[in-house]
Design a protein around this motif. Sequence first.
Motif, PDB file in Angstrom:
ATOM      1  N   TRP A 190     -27.596   2.204 -12.060  1.00  0.00           N
ATOM      2  CA  TRP A 190     -28.931   2.050 -12.629  1.00  0.00           C
ATOM      3  C   TRP A 190     -29.564   0.729 -12.210  1.00  0.00           C
ATOM      4  O   TRP A 190     -30.783   0.562 -12.287  1.00  0.00           O
ATOM      5  CB  TRP A 190     -28.878   2.138 -14.151  1.00  0.00           C
ATOM      6  CG  TRP A 190     -28.479   3.507 -14.658  1.00  0.00           C
ATOM      7  CD1 TRP A 190     -28.334   4.656 -13.924  1.00  0.00           C
ATOM      8  CD2 TRP A 190     -28.134   3.864 -16.007  1.00  0.00           C
ATOM      9  NE1 TRP A 190     -27.929   5.706 -14.731  1.00  0.00           N
ATOM     10  CE2 TRP A 190     -27.799   5.254 -16.009  1.00  0.00           C
ATOM     11  CE3 TRP A 190     -28.084   3.155 -17.206  1.00  0.00           C
ATOM     12  CZ2 TRP A 190     -27.428   5.922 -17.174  1.00  0.00           C
ATOM     13  CZ3 TRP A 190     -27.710   3.825 -18.370  1.00  0.00           C
ATOM     14  CH2 TRP A 190     -27.392   5.193 -18.345  1.00  0.00           C
ATOM     15  N   THR A 191     -28.727  -0.219 -11.761  1.00  0.00           N
ATOM     16  CA  THR A 191     -29.261  -1.504 -11.305  1.00  0.00           C
ATOM     17  C   THR A 191     -30.229  -1.331 -10.133  1.00  0.00           C
ATOM     18  O   THR A 191     -31.108  -2.168  -9.925  1.00  0.00           O
ATOM     19  CB  THR A 191     -28.119  -2.451 -10.885  1.00  0.00           C
ATOM     20  OG1 THR A 191     -27.277  -1.782  -9.934  1.00  0.00           O
ATOM     21  CG2 THR A 191     -27.274  -2.849 -12.083  1.00  0.00           C
TER      22      THR A 191
ATOM     23  N   GLY B 270     -43.108   1.220  -8.975  1.00  0.00           N
ATOM     24  CA  GLY B 270     -43.537   0.076  -9.773  1.00  0.00           C
ATOM     25  C   GLY B 270     -44.993  -0.268  -9.529  1.00  0.00           C
ATOM     26  O   GLY B 270     -45.730  -0.608 -10.464  1.00  0.00           O
TER      27      GLY B 270
ATOM     28  N   THR C  43     -41.182   2.809 -16.490  1.00  0.00           N
ATOM     29  CA  THR C  43     -40.913   3.274 -15.129  1.00  0.00           C
ATOM     30  C   THR C  43     -39.431   3.161 -14.801  1.00  0.00           C
ATOM     31  O   THR C  43     -38.847   4.056 -14.175  1.00  0.00           O
ATOM     32  CB  THR C  43     -41.740   2.454 -14.116  1.00  0.00           C
ATOM     33  OG1 THR C  43     -43.124   2.568 -14.445  1.00  0.00           O
ATOM     34  CG2 THR C  43     -41.530   2.956 -12.698  1.00  0.00           C
ATOM     35  N   PHE C  44     -38.821   2.065 -15.227  1.00  0.00           N
ATOM     36  CA  PHE C  44     -37.377   1.889 -15.043  1.00  0.00           C
ATOM     37  C   PHE C  44     -36.607   3.022 -15.722  1.00  0.00           C
ATOM     38  O   PHE C  44     -35.698   3.623 -15.135  1.00  0.00           O
ATOM     39  CB  PHE C  44     -36.939   0.540 -15.608  1.00  0.00           C
ATOM     40  CG  PHE C  44     -35.457   0.289 -15.531  1.00  0.00           C
ATOM     41  CD1 PHE C  44     -34.892  -0.278 -14.408  1.00  0.00           C
ATOM     42  CD2 PHE C  44     -34.617   0.642 -16.586  1.00  0.00           C
ATOM     43  CE1 PHE C  44     -33.512  -0.504 -14.321  1.00  0.00           C
ATOM     44  CE2 PHE C  44     -33.247   0.427 -16.521  1.00  0.00           C
ATOM     45  CZ  PHE C  44     -32.701  -0.151 -15.384  1.00  0.00           C
TER      46      PHE C  44
ATOM     47  N   ARG D  94     -38.587   3.911  -5.320  1.00  0.00           N
ATOM     48  CA  ARG D  94     -38.448   3.060  -6.503  1.00  0.00           C
ATOM     49  C   ARG D  94     -39.419   1.887  -6.432  1.00  0.00           C
ATOM     50  O   ARG D  94     -40.072   1.541  -7.427  1.00  0.00           O
ATOM     51  CB  ARG D  94     -37.010   2.546  -6.615  1.00  0.00           C
ATOM     52  CG  ARG D  94     -35.992   3.579  -7.079  1.00  0.00           C
ATOM     53  CD  ARG D  94     -34.573   3.022  -6.948  1.00  0.00           C
ATOM     54  NE  ARG D  94     -33.560   3.843  -7.589  1.00  0.00           N
ATOM     55  CZ  ARG D  94     -32.957   4.879  -7.020  1.00  0.00           C
ATOM     56  NH1 ARG D  94     -33.277   5.232  -5.767  1.00  0.00           N
ATOM     57  NH2 ARG D  94     -32.037   5.572  -7.670  1.00  0.00           N
TER      58      ARG D  94
ATOM     59  N   THR E  99     -34.509   5.977 -13.922  1.00  0.00           N
ATOM     60  CA  THR E  99     -33.094   6.083 -14.277  1.00  0.00           C
ATOM     61  C   THR E  99     -32.745   7.520 -14.638  1.00  0.00           C
ATOM     62  O   THR E  99     -31.710   8.055 -14.209  1.00  0.00           O
ATOM     63  CB  THR E  99     -32.774   5.150 -15.459  1.00  0.00           C
ATOM     64  OG1 THR E  99     -32.969   3.790 -15.050  1.00  0.00           O
ATOM     65  CG2 THR E  99     -31.331   5.324 -15.918  1.00  0.00           C
TER      66      THR E  99
ATOM     67  N   ASN F 209     -32.603   0.604  -9.973  1.00  0.00           N
ATOM     68  CA  ASN F 209     -33.945   0.864 -10.480  1.00  0.00           C
ATOM     69  C   ASN F 209     -34.709  -0.412 -10.820  1.00  0.00           C
ATOM     70  O   ASN F 209     -35.900  -0.350 -11.142  1.00  0.00           O
ATOM     71  CB  ASN F 209     -33.867   1.791 -11.697  1.00  0.00           C
ATOM     72  CG  ASN F 209     -33.204   3.114 -11.339  1.00  0.00           C
ATOM     73  OD1 ASN F 209     -33.449   3.676 -10.279  1.00  0.00           O
ATOM     74  ND2 ASN F 209     -32.323   3.594 -12.200  1.00  0.00           N
ATOM     75  N   VAL F 210     -34.028  -1.562 -10.727  1.00  0.00           N
ATOM     76  CA  VAL F 210     -34.729  -2.840 -10.880  1.00  0.00           C
ATOM     77  C   VAL F 210     -35.771  -2.997  -9.774  1.00  0.00           C
ATOM     78  O   VAL F 210     -36.711  -3.794  -9.885  1.00  0.00           O
ATOM     79  CB  VAL F 210     -33.708  -4.005 -10.863  1.00  0.00           C
ATOM     80  CG1 VAL F 210     -34.406  -5.351 -10.851  1.00  0.00           C
ATOM     81  CG2 VAL F 210     -32.791  -3.911 -12.081  1.00  0.00           C
TER      82      VAL F 210
ATOM     83  N   VAL G 168     -38.181  -1.286  -9.243  1.00  0.00           N
ATOM     84  CA  VAL G 168     -39.534  -0.996  -9.738  1.00  0.00           C
ATOM     85  C   VAL G 168     -40.287  -2.287 -10.049  1.00  0.00           C
ATOM     86  O   VAL G 168     -41.521  -2.271 -10.189  1.00  0.00           O
ATOM     87  CB  VAL G 168     -39.506  -0.076 -10.983  1.00  0.00           C
ATOM     88  CG1 VAL G 168     -38.799   1.239 -10.671  1.00  0.00           C
ATOM     89  CG2 VAL G 168     -38.854  -0.764 -12.183  1.00  0.00           C
TER      90      VAL G 168
END
Length: 292
Positions: free
Chosen positions: A20-21, A154, A48-49, A150, A53, A23-24, A26
């Motif tokens: 899931w990291t 953002g 959005t994160f 991703r 995810t 997705n940072v 975004v």
Amino acid sequence: MTSPARTARAVITTMRPRQWTKNVLVLAAPLAAGVVWTRGTILDVVGTFIAFTLAASAIYLLNDVIDAEADRKHPRKRTRPVAAGLLAAPTALFCSGMCVGLGVGIGYVIAPRLAATLGIYVVLQITYALWLKRQAVIDLAIVASGFLLRAIAGGVAVDVPLSQWFLLVASFGSLFMVAGKRYSELRSIGAAAGTRKTLEAYSESYLRFVWSLAAAITITAYSLWAFEITSAGDVNWQAVSIAPFVIGLLRYAVDVDRGLAGEPEEAVLRDPILQIIGVTWLVVFAIGVYSS
């Protein structure tokens, strides 16, 4: 009969919390654009994160059902819940569908274009899982597109324009990571293991060429972008940020070259020096953006 608690743990494990990291990413577009972090902007980025995810987790669940047989031959993937028989395929598919619905739904609430971005991601990844992952070179592009989308998400969420330089850096930076991932897989398990069809089409020298080329384009695009952005102060902080950016790529390339970047997020999380370099780059770049 498997208990609900055990099934829930198996589902969460299959959703890959460690990944899931990714997705940072975004945060990339809002930070690059220097957005003002109001309460609404923060909620949109956090949403959005969460949405990405859920969408990515849906693909992991689906992929593990499709790849269960191949995963059983892999030295590490054979312990995944579906491959190990700890999570039934119908349950995994049901949870996958739920994650897609929730993720796209959250995206639509934030911005219809974000829902469309998530939809494109899901369609591309399903196509990849069913067919394109067996197509050499195309598989690299599709996996790289996941990182790129991703970053785009953002920007779409907070409605900021995406510059051509941002898209170039995000695109080729993603390709660098994906080619490095395949190179590491080839070095660690080899093409003969039968766990990933496209590895049979690649050689170490070819993948080294791809990630070296991608790194060169990423650095070039980032440098041109940094010098194009003007700073209000006496110091061009974006230009200064080139140094930690390049050092960070070179540090990560050490793991790629040693075959230890099969999971990019793990390579970053186990290297505190790389994390310090990354934070240094982020601080310098943020100073440049918000002081211009």
